[in-house]
Scaffold this motif. Structure first.
Motif, PDB file in Angstrom:
ATOM      1  N   ALA A 111       8.872  42.053  31.679  1.00 16.19           N
ATOM      2  CA  ALA A 111       9.486  43.266  32.209  1.00 16.19           C
ATOM      3  C   ALA A 111      10.996  43.210  32.072  1.00 16.19           C
ATOM      4  N   LEU A 112      11.600  44.380  32.111  1.00 18.47           N
ATOM      5  CA  LEU A 112      13.055  44.511  32.101  1.00 18.47           C
ATOM      6  C   LEU A 112      13.461  45.277  33.343  1.00 18.47           C
ATOM      7  N   ASP A 113      14.247  44.658  34.184  1.00 17.22           N
ATOM      8  CA  ASP A 113      14.738  45.318  35.388  1.00 17.22           C
ATOM      9  C   ASP A 113      16.100  45.959  35.122  1.00 17.22           C
ATOM     10  N   GLY A 114      16.432  46.927  35.947  1.00 15.52           N
ATOM     11  CA  GLY A 114      17.751  47.535  35.871  1.00 15.52           C
ATOM     12  C   GLY A 114      17.913  48.567  34.774  1.00 15.52           C
ATOM     13  N   ILE A 115      16.810  49.010  34.150  1.00 16.39           N
ATOM     14  CA  ILE A 115      16.899  50.004  33.081  1.00 16.39           C
ATOM     15  C   ILE A 115      17.268  51.373  33.659  1.00 16.39           C
ATOM     16  N   LYS A 116      18.210  52.053  33.039  1.00 14.95           N
ATOM     17  CA  LYS A 116      18.643  53.360  33.518  1.00 14.95           C
ATOM     18  C   LYS A 116      17.650  54.447  33.094  1.00 14.95           C
TER      19      LYS A 116
END
Length: 246
Positions: A111-116
């Motif tokens: 997963a990738l957190d902090g995606i706008k």
């Protein structure tokens, strides 16, 4: 002579490590305190003495501070002044892939957190190009808007899809040449399910699998239907409209 050789070798090793450690200050670093220092590595042993394990080596940096150098999952780590934690890991993402690269996330969360979120001012791309790069100096530099990332199930390759490719629609207004003549439409964008095709005759919708059929990318509109109460016959003045979405 032997002892002098060992001492010289040891001094050279410490000096080389000091130079290497001094370079860490110029790298992009991230710090965290939840990585535990591994056990000491001893001569003649692998890691903590167990085959296949990993261990740490005590070193001295260019300021004389004792630190511990270790490798974890292929990434070089070096402790700061807290020997039992506070690992400073030097790792910079970016660059150009020189080989095919796969990440196996079996039984793990990738997963990738902090995606706008896509802002309302950013519209779907209408000029997305193959292999385009971001930035004003990119080639081609005129691409804009947003695209979607998708996965090729056959190869695992990550690809981008223009929003216009996500939903493909089409339509036609074929003429009726002679009374009762069937109409055949062949189009590569036709869907495989007849529920995604709508056919109208003079504004009235015809019935799928009754008045028209779909098979192998070809739509066939029956020229007539003799079964009451759905009986009809196509006439030259009829307005036929076909719409589909894929």
């Amino acid at each position: 002579m032997k002892n002098n050789t060992i001492k010289k070798t040891g001094l050279k090793t410490i000096f080389a490590l000091s130079l290497a450690l001094a370079g860490f200050n110029a790298q992009a670093q991230s710090q965290t305190a939840d990585i535990t220092k591994q056990g000491s590595t001893q001569l003649g042993q692998v890691g903590n003495g167990t085959a296949g394990s990993q261990g740490s080596v005590r070193v001295i940096d260019n300021k004389g501070t004792i630190k511990f150098l270790q490798v974890k999952n292929g990434i070089t780590q070096i402790t700061n002044s807290a020997p039992d934690g506070g690992i400073t890991t030097t790792w910079q993402l970016g660059g150009t892939l020189t080989d095919d690269t796969y990440i196996d996330a079996t039984n793990k969360v990738f997963a990738l957190d902090g995606i706008k979120l896509v802002p309302n001012t950013l519209l779907p791309s209408t000029n997305a190009a193959d292999g385009s790069k971001h930035g004003t100096a990119a080639v081609p530099a005129t691409t804009s808007g947003y695209t979607f990332l998708v996965r090729d199930e056959a190869t695992g390759e990550t690809l981008k899809m223009a929003p216009s490719q996500l939903v493909i629609s089409g339509g036609d207004t074929p003429p009726v040449n002679n009374p009762g003549d069937p109409i055949t439409i062949t189009d590569p964008t036709l869907p495989t399910k007849i529920t995604k095709v709508w056919v109208y005759r003079n504004g009235a919708k015809l019935l799928g699998d009754v008045d028209y059929t779909l098979a192998a990318g070809t739509l066939t509109i029956n020229g007539s239907n003799l079964n009451e109460p759905n009986d009809y016959t196509l006439l030259p003045n009829d307005k036929i409209e076909v719409q589909w979405v894929n």
